[in-house]
Design an enzyme around this catalytic site. Structure first.
Site, mmCIF file in Angstrom:
data_model
loop_
_atom_site.group_PDB
_atom_site.id
_atom_site.type_symbol
_atom_site.label_atom_id
_atom_site.label_comp_id
_atom_site.label_asym_id
_atom_site.label_seq_id
_atom_site.Cartn_x
_atom_site.Cartn_y
_atom_site.Cartn_z
ATOM 1 N N ALA B 65 0.852 -1.194 0.000
ATOM 2 C CA ALA B 65 0.000 0.000 0.000
ATOM 3 C C ALA B 65 0.884 1.238 0.000
ATOM 4 C CB ALA B 65 -0.904 -0.015 1.224
ATOM 5 N N GLY B 108 -0.711 -5.283 0.405
ATOM 6 C CA GLY B 108 -1.977 -5.008 -0.280
ATOM 7 C C GLY B 108 -2.006 -5.594 -1.684
#
Lengths: 267, 257
Positions: B65, B108
């Protein structure tokens, strides 16, 4: 067009018309590889990638190819029990061998003097080895109570089989260039002192070939050494789909049909 | 509206969403995930798109992320942002979604890939949930989907140490469906998508539903659910056509209903 990489103290790196040359340059230490040279070799290889070289020649300055791991550093490790040899090997030798073997272009080693221990592994990680008549090869690890590392336990048996590899590893025998040739450890033996120029001559031929096909062939050979037939056939089919779409493939086919020499760009 | 952090393309019946933040190895910012969600919705709504591929670059599918966006965030900030909502919606789309992974697939990025129906990976891809290195934990399904995919032993190793799995390990452990030669991963991803896209869109939708449902139900309940779903398809044109084509030794022409 020649691209130099500046700011290196133990390595030289040039890329000229697709031919990259990376030279270990600590001749006073027989090109023993310390942490600085590891870092600079990795930088040089990154430069070779960025410069989109089409072939790489690795050589050593002075009388030796490489004596391998710098033993002064090993001495320091003895003095400090907190120093982890495994982490050192991972960070330096493993990373270097992985870097060399993951390149997508042909790699030659020009060996014009002694290569020992992990220094030999650098030559083993190349695809082709051109040796000068006075080159020698030795697995020095066990003589100082160490295990062969830097990929030697994988690279050497792949070339000569387990028994000859273990013989070399157990006894630390020094092989001469002619024996190395007859055992399949080098591709050619040339006059002493001419290994680099001979390697570069061969490299120039390779630099004019379809680089993408050569790079994929290289990766496929090393990968399929450890795979079965079915997996290798499937892998080849996938790569061929990619190769068939390259400009160089088109050029190769049309040059043949038009009865002329092909001009490959590496694309 | 234009695309800034993703690229969207069509190749016949396959829609391709390419994560496009090369300088940051496709770090999943809030904006990128929002664009991804929008692209998924658009392609899902297009009846001519019968399979969606989500891919990154050779170097990275997505390396995590966007940490910079989160350093100073409070719990309420994170709740309100709900930055990974689009990832959770993937399972409920009508169109199959295949992840094509090369290079880094971490944090992520790994969670996004696992939320897709299956993963085609370059042999050089690496998978991991290294959130522990930042003093946090996976927050977009990693702890749940990874453990279900590869079992507690390996999942706990990855989540506690942040180490990565090679693509070879990941395929052996059940995370990756297909491995591909490093130069051919995108071609192989598209080939898988074309295979999916050529099937009955209705049967695909039901198939995805029952396979996903099996993760949530007991075996008995799952078998019953599968049975009813199976029976239901015998009201469809594609069932008639598919079976007749098989009997008559010809290629079926599915209509998706």
């Amino acid at each position: 067009m020649v691209a130099y990489l500046d700011g290196l103290t133990t390595v030289r790196c040039t890329v000229e018309e697709g031919l990259a040359t990376v030279t270990m340059a600590r001749p006073e230490k027989r090109n023993a590889v310390d942490v600085t040279m590891h870092r600079e070799l990795r930088r040089a290889l990154a430069h070779v990638r960025r410069a989109e070289a089409r072939v790489l020649v690795i050589s050593g300055d002075g009388a030796a190819f490489s004596a391998g791991q710098d033993l002064t550093e090993l001495g320091q490790a003895q003095a400090d029990p907190a120093l982890r040899v495994d982490d050192h090997v991972r960070r330096t030798w493993n990373a270097l061998i992985t870097d060399i073997m993951s390149l997508r272009l042909p790699v030659l080693a020009a060996v014009d003097g002694p290569s020992a221990g992990a220094g030999w592994s650098i030559a083993l990680a190349a695809d082709l080895r051109i040796a000068g008549a006075s080159a020698t090869f030795r697995q020095g690890f066990t003589r100082i109570g160490l295990v062969p590392d830097s990929g030697a336990t994988w690279l050497l048996p792949a070339l000569v089989g387990p028994s000859r590899a273990l013989e070399l590893m157990y006894l630390g025998t020094q092989l001469d260039a002619d024996t190395a040739l007859s055992w399949g450890l080098v591709n050619r033996v040339v006059a002493a002192g001419t290994a680099l120029e001979e390697a570069q001559a061969m490299a120039r031929l390779l630099a004019a070939m379809p680089t993408r096909a050569l790079g994929m062939a290289r990766q496929a050979v090393y990968r399929n050494l450890r795979e079965g037939l079915a997996s290798s056939l499937e892998h080849e089919a996938q790569l061929q789909q990619v190769a068939a779409r390259t400009a160089d493939h088109r050029e190769g086919v049309f040059a043949f049909l038009e009865g002329r020499e092909p001009r490959f760009t590496g694309a | 509206m234009s695309w800034e952090q993703v690229k969207v393309a069509r190749e016949d019946a396959v829609g391709v969403i390419t994560l496009d933040r090369p300088r940051v190895l496709n770090a999943l910012s809030g904006e990128l995930v929002a664009e991804l969600g929008r692209a998924l919705d658009e392609l899902d709504a297009d009846a001519d798109v019968r399979c969606i591929a989500v891919v990154g670059s050779d170097r990275a599918f997505a390396a995590g992320a966007d940490i910079g966006q989160m350093v100073e965030a409070t719990p309420v900030d994170m709740l309100r942002a709900d930055a990974f909502a689009a990832i959770e919606r993937i399972g409920s789309l009508a169109t199959p979604v295949v992840a094509g992974v090369s290079g880094y697939c971490l944090g992520g990025g790994c969670e996004l890939a696992m939320a897709c129906d299956f993963i085609v990976a370059s042999e050089t891809a690496t998978f991991g949930q290294p959130e522990i290195n930042l003093g946090i934990i996976p927050g977009a399904g990693g702890s749940q989907r990874l453990t279900r995919a590869i079992g507690k032993a390996k999942a706990m190793d990855l989540v506690l140490t942040g180490r990565s799995l090679s693509a070879i390990e990941a395929e052996a452990a059940g995370l990756v469906a297909r491995l591909a030669a490093p130069e051919a991963w995108l071609e192989e991803t598209m080939r898988a998508c074309r295979e999916v896209a050529s099937r009955s869109a209705l049967a695909l939708r039901v198939a995805r539903d029952v396979v996903n449902a099996s993760q949530e139900m007991s075996l008995q309940a799952g078998l019953a659910y599968e049975q009813r779903s199976f029976h239901m398809l015998f009201a469809s044109n594609d069932q008639r056509e598919g079976m007749a084509a098989f009997r008559d030794k010809r290629t079926p022409e599915f209509v998706g209903s």
